[in-house]
Write an enzyme that holds these catalytic residues in place. Sequence first.
Site, PDB file in Angstrom:
ATOM      1  N   HIS A 121      37.884  40.164  45.022  1.00 25.87           N
ATOM      2  CA  HIS A 121      38.479  40.512  43.723  1.00 25.87           C
ATOM      3  C   HIS A 121      37.486  40.270  42.592  1.00 25.87           C
ATOM      4  O   HIS A 121      37.237  41.166  41.769  1.00 25.87           O
ATOM      5  CB  HIS A 121      39.743  39.668  43.517  1.00 25.87           C
ATOM      6  CG  HIS A 121      40.425  39.895  42.211  1.00 25.87           C
ATOM      7  ND1 HIS A 121      41.522  40.710  42.081  1.00 25.87           N
ATOM      8  CD2 HIS A 121      40.171  39.421  40.953  1.00 25.87           C
ATOM      9  CE1 HIS A 121      41.915  40.735  40.815  1.00 25.87           C
ATOM     10  NE2 HIS A 121      41.110  39.948  40.115  1.00 25.87           N
ATOM     11  N   GLU A 122      36.909  39.085  42.548  1.00 25.14           N
ATOM     12  CA  GLU A 122      35.983  38.765  41.461  1.00 25.14           C
ATOM     13  C   GLU A 122      34.695  39.564  41.569  1.00 25.14           C
ATOM     14  O   GLU A 122      34.070  39.894  40.552  1.00 25.14           O
ATOM     15  CB  GLU A 122      35.696  37.262  41.421  1.00 25.14           C
ATOM     16  CG  GLU A 122      36.922  36.391  41.168  1.00 25.14           C
ATOM     17  CD  GLU A 122      37.699  36.758  39.906  1.00 25.14           C
ATOM     18  OE1 GLU A 122      37.079  37.343  38.971  1.00 25.14           O
ATOM     19  OE2 GLU A 122      38.909  36.481  39.856  1.00 25.14           O
TER      20      GLU A 122
ATOM     21  N   HIS B 104      35.048  42.705  39.670  1.00 20.99           N
ATOM     22  CA  HIS B 104      34.694  42.506  38.259  1.00 20.99           C
ATOM     23  C   HIS B 104      33.174  42.414  38.088  1.00 20.99           C
ATOM     24  O   HIS B 104      32.593  43.066  37.210  1.00 20.99           O
ATOM     25  CB  HIS B 104      35.313  41.213  37.741  1.00 20.99           C
ATOM     26  CG  HIS B 104      36.783  41.263  37.514  1.00 20.99           C
ATOM     27  ND1 HIS B 104      37.379  42.172  36.671  1.00 20.99           N
ATOM     28  CD2 HIS B 104      37.798  40.489  38.000  1.00 20.99           C
ATOM     29  CE1 HIS B 104      38.690  41.970  36.649  1.00 20.99           C
ATOM     30  NE2 HIS B 104      38.972  40.956  37.446  1.00 20.99           N
TER      31      HIS B 104
ATOM     32  N   GLU C  40      40.262  45.382  35.644  1.00 23.80           N
ATOM     33  CA  GLU C  40      41.160  44.967  36.726  1.00 23.80           C
ATOM     34  C   GLU C  40      41.317  46.065  37.769  1.00 23.80           C
ATOM     35  O   GLU C  40      41.544  45.783  38.943  1.00 23.80           O
ATOM     36  CB  GLU C  40      42.517  44.563  36.151  1.00 23.80           C
ATOM     37  CG  GLU C  40      43.401  43.783  37.106  1.00 23.80           C
ATOM     38  CD  GLU C  40      42.847  42.414  37.478  1.00 23.80           C
ATOM     39  OE1 GLU C  40      43.329  41.829  38.471  1.00 23.80           O
ATOM     40  OE2 GLU C  40      41.926  41.930  36.773  1.00 23.80           O
TER      41      GLU C  40
END
Length: 491
Positions: free
Chosen positions: A256-257, A260, A286
């Site tokens: 997830h990170e 980003h 996101e």
Amino acid sequence: MTAFAELMAHQRETQALSQVMGRLGWDQETMMPRGAAPQRAEEMAALEGVLHGRRTDPRVAEWLDSIDEAALDEVGRAQIRHIQRAYDRASKVPAALAARIARVTSEAQGIWAEARAQDDFAAFAPTLTEVLALKREEGQALAASGDVYDAMLQDYEPGTTGAELEAMFGALRPELTRLRAAVRAAKAPPQLTGDFDEGAQMKLTRQLARDFGYDMSHGRVDKAVHPFSSGSGLDVRVTTRTSIRDPFNCFYSTIHEVGHGAYEQNISRDYLLTPLGSGASMGVHESQSRIYENQIGRSRAFCGYLFTQMREAFGDFGVADAEIFYKIVNRVSDGFIRTEADELQYNLHVLMRFDLERALVSHDLQVGDLEAAWNDRFEADFGYAVDKPSNGVLQDVHWSVGLIGYFPTYSLGNVYAGCLNEAMRKDLPDLDDELAQGVTSGATGWLGQKVQQHGGLYEPREVIEKASGAAPSEAPLIRYLTQKFGELYDL
């Protein structure tokens, strides 16, 4: 120098100082000694004062007034759009208020963390009341006679309004509730059991970061209580967390990170230290983290690859084959924590926070009543009671650091990811064959070309429309979730 060149030189220095402030925030979350919090608050306030002064420098207005936008190219006009928006915003907020918000929210972060550790919302409530009052004051300055919450949203998703989000989420929520009820009535897959060495988790999670295209020569993976990504351009850092009983927490927090982080790393170097050198909005940001984590990382194909990697890292961990592993990864489970929620239930967590924070901003809900309101809403939405504040109202850091208006961008990002995934799958019919081998470059390359390289060049919804070929809508996300969980649970 021309006015435009002078303005951009000023802007690059401002952006560089902003990156320094971001690095202080990263340090506070990862390595700073706990006792340093009061001094760090003063450092953050001092630097915010410098940044506010630069953002409201009268020369910025003079440069903007003297620039002929018709003589600029698309990139130049986009730079002016961002600078004008930031100048207008900063000029409406008194410098003393900006510095006070920076100081109080820096202190509040430590107070929140201690209250969370002690499961004591009452210990945090006075601080949250102060943060909320300061943010309301800021919102009122920004909104003039308009809607205060809408003004707050502009920091995270320019161009959107609370009413637009309410309509989108209003269409999404009943479909999620319906699908969730059907899934909970069906037979659930098994759960992962056993202990998983945390050192081995970190070794594998760094490999997964590289698998998803994260450039370790311009980044790093560290541990934090609340995973996050920080920085842009040549220095982009991500964090994760480990749990001996739940390696998926580590792996999917990292993926997830990395979504980003990869977004920031893949923005055109031509935009480095300019307003275009970061993501278009938090919703678009996101969309990248969620599509990396879910539509790619939790796909049947990639789960097959992850299964083999976990067998190499941990040996036989009690899962017979890749198909069972895929079902375990995507199991819909009861739980309290938003960041650990499955794809199906995640947005219900966010929609609850969206409604609560709007009520706080409008004075319809008082901080003293927040814990009870949270617990009542959670039980109504999820069917069971919150057992302690750290699993409820104290679980997220956002309100303590003044990020009011941020939460809805999580669900908006999921909506955007649904649009992007549908378009990507049409363009890449052989994608699953690649993912089954752990090769994500087709997917991440498509996202890099369609979304990431542009940084802040386009407005948020324009980014998604250009990439997917249609205006953003919740319909693709609903179709994706219905198909995926319908197959998983034989609905």
